[in-house]
Design an enzyme around this catalytic site. Structure first.
Site, short mmCIF file in Angstrom:
data_model
loop_
_atom_site.label_atom_id
_atom_site.label_comp_id
_atom_site.label_asym_id
_atom_site.label_seq_id
_atom_site.Cartn_x
_atom_site.Cartn_y
_atom_site.Cartn_z
N LYS A 110 48.19 36.35 37.70
CA LYS A 110 48.44 37.65 38.37
C LYS A 110 49.35 38.75 37.89
O LYS A 110 49.11 39.84 37.78
CB LYS A 110 48.50 37.37 40.00
CG LYS A 110 47.53 36.58 40.51
CD LYS A 110 46.95 37.24 41.95
CE LYS A 110 45.81 37.11 42.28
NZ LYS A 110 45.85 35.75 43.25
N LYS A 192 36.56 32.19 36.11
CA LYS A 192 36.14 31.36 37.58
C LYS A 192 35.47 32.65 38.33
O LYS A 192 35.83 33.72 38.05
CB LYS A 192 37.29 30.61 38.01
CG LYS A 192 38.36 31.59 38.54
CD LYS A 192 39.26 30.87 39.54
CE LYS A 192 40.20 32.14 40.22
NZ LYS A 192 41.10 31.38 41.31
N LYS A 195 36.75 36.68 44.22
CA LYS A 195 36.52 37.75 45.09
C LYS A 195 37.16 38.92 44.48
O LYS A 195 37.02 40.03 44.60
CB LYS A 195 36.63 37.36 46.46
CG LYS A 195 38.07 36.92 46.90
CD LYS A 195 38.19 36.59 48.16
CE LYS A 195 39.48 35.61 48.66
NZ LYS A 195 39.39 34.79 49.64
P1 AMP Z 1 40.71 31.95 47.64
O1 AMP Z 1 39.63 32.78 47.83
O2 AMP Z 1 41.82 31.89 46.67
O3 AMP Z 1 41.77 31.92 49.15
O4 AMP Z 1 40.42 30.41 47.88
C1 AMP Z 1 39.94 29.76 48.80
C2 AMP Z 1 39.35 28.47 48.44
O5 AMP Z 1 38.26 28.38 47.57
C3 AMP Z 1 40.51 27.37 47.64
O6 AMP Z 1 40.21 26.31 48.09
C4 AMP Z 1 39.85 27.77 46.29
O7 AMP Z 1 40.37 26.54 45.56
C5 AMP Z 1 38.40 27.69 46.40
N1 AMP Z 1 37.92 28.70 45.27
C6 AMP Z 1 38.41 29.81 44.78
N2 AMP Z 1 37.60 30.21 43.69
C7 AMP Z 1 36.80 28.93 43.45
C8 AMP Z 1 35.72 28.84 42.41
N3 AMP Z 1 35.55 29.62 41.43
N4 AMP Z 1 35.08 27.80 42.45
C9 AMP Z 1 35.35 26.68 43.47
N5 AMP Z 1 36.29 26.95 44.43
C10 AMP Z 1 37.33 27.98 44.53
#
Ligand code: AMP
Ligand code: TRP
Length: 327
Positions: A110, A192, A195
């Site tokens: 980040k 990866k 969003k």
């Molecule tokens: P976040 O959007 O960063 O709050 O992530 C929410 C959940 O989604 C967390 O458990 C992340 O590890 C999972 N996550 C986010 N991006 C990925 C991805 N590309 N593949 C699998 N899991 C993800």
């Protein structure tokens, strides 16, 4: 077993959040005591709009429910409604080495991207450790990118236990199915799916329309040669699409390879789009029904947060006593 996890309320959730996190959450709720929360205090560590922020929170709540989270079985709370999270964060910060935080991949990524390096972003994993340890869960289901933070939580817990006496069980990062723990970008399988990717076509949002999903799948990158086989080293893009297809159809990858033997990449991509659409359409219907009644969603979060706070305040009290902060 007690299970806890959270999702940040920052913008639209993606199919990667569903495969890596939400689908696991739902699968676990029948057999375990689950706490799933909306990490709004983590969401504000990256740029956001205060005017629409509360909508994002209700959005995540509605989505959890639309995918099948059962509020009678599971506690679904809002992080910022429970001040114990930030209180414990401070106490844990006093035993967290700066060096450990400096080597966190998410922080490095980040700050590398040019985000301003605020103290909040730096402290992100300490707040996450507080989120977890307040509830003393045995397991924390997360995608691969969050495993490092759960490991740091274990090391903070270990240090606390050594210094102040046995208090916290060490939480395990839990990836139910490793295949889904790191879904890749549709535009660059070396990255990866996220969003916050600037390229809109890199990810599929959980609220995308069928037309948007088809368009994004159409423009998804593929690999050289024509065969549809799972080989993450040689065919990273196709392997990623097979993983997504497997997650949404429930079929094993070997079966999908058979099914699409001889198919063109274009046809395969459209078939994957259809699998996603088939799963998301009924979810959308429920979501739009739920989001109509914002008051009800809000009341549910407040009510569940009160329940969670009972546990959080007990743990905080115990910590304060052990640290010598109680008069
Ligand atoms: P976040 O959007 O960063 O709050 O992530 C929410 C959940 O989604 C967390 O458990 C992340 O590890 C999972 N996550 C986010 N991006 C990925 C991805 N590309 N593949 C699998 N899991 C993800
Ligand atoms: N940092 C997590 C993410 O970006 C969200 C989160 C905050 C979390 N606190 C947590 C996940 C505690 C598990 C446990 O996805």
């Amino acid at each position: 077993m007690r299970i806890l996890s959270g999702i940040r309320s920052s913008g639209q959730l993606t199919i990667a959040n569903y495969l890596g996190a939400i689908s696991q959450f739902i699968a676990l709720q029948n057999e375990h005591e689950c706490f799933y929360f909306i990490a709004d205090l983590h969401a504000i560590t990256t740029p956001y709009d205060p005017k629409t922020f509360s909508h994002n929170v209700l959005d995540v709540a509605a989505m959890y429910l639309a995918f099948g989270l059962d509020p009678l079985k599971t506690t679904m709370f809002l992080q910022s409604l429970i001040p114990e999270h930030t209180q414990l964060q401070w106490l844990l910060a006093t035993i967290t080495p700066m060096g450990e935080l400096e080597r966190m991949t998410q922080y490095k990524e980040k700050t590398h991207q040019g985000d301003p390096a605020d103290v909040g972003l730096f402290m992100y994993p300490v707040l996450m450790a507080a989120d977890i340890l307040l509830y003393k869960p045995q397991a924390v289901p997360v995608g691969e990118d969050q495993v490092q933070h759960v490991e740091l939580t274990r090391s903070i817990a270990e240090k606390f236990n050594k210094r102040f006496g046995e208090t916290f069980p060490l939480p395990e990062p839990k990836t139910l199915d490793k295949a889904f723990s790191r879904i890749k970008s549709l535009q660059d399988p070396a990255k990866k799916m996220s969003k916050s990717d600037d390229n809109q076509k890199a990810s599929i949002g959980l609220m995308d329309t069928p037309e948007q999903i088809r368009a994004k799948m159409k423009s998804a990158v593929t690999d050289s040669k024509k065969d549809i086989v799972f080989n993450p080293n040689k065919k990273p893009a196709i392997s990623n699409l097979l993983t997504i297809a497997s997650g949404f159809s429930g079929l094993p990858i070997t079966m999908l390879e058979q099914q699409f033997k001889g198919a063109s990449y274009a046809d395969f991509k459209m078939a994957v789009a259809d699998m996603i659409i088939e799963k998301l359409t009924p979810m959308h219907e429920k979501y739009y029904e739920l989001i109509k009644d914002k008051k009800k969603l809000k009341n549910l979060l407040v009510d569940h947060s009160h329940k969670a706070q009972v546990i959080a305040s007990e743990t905080l009290k115990e910590v304060q006593e052990k640290m010598g902060l109680a008069l």
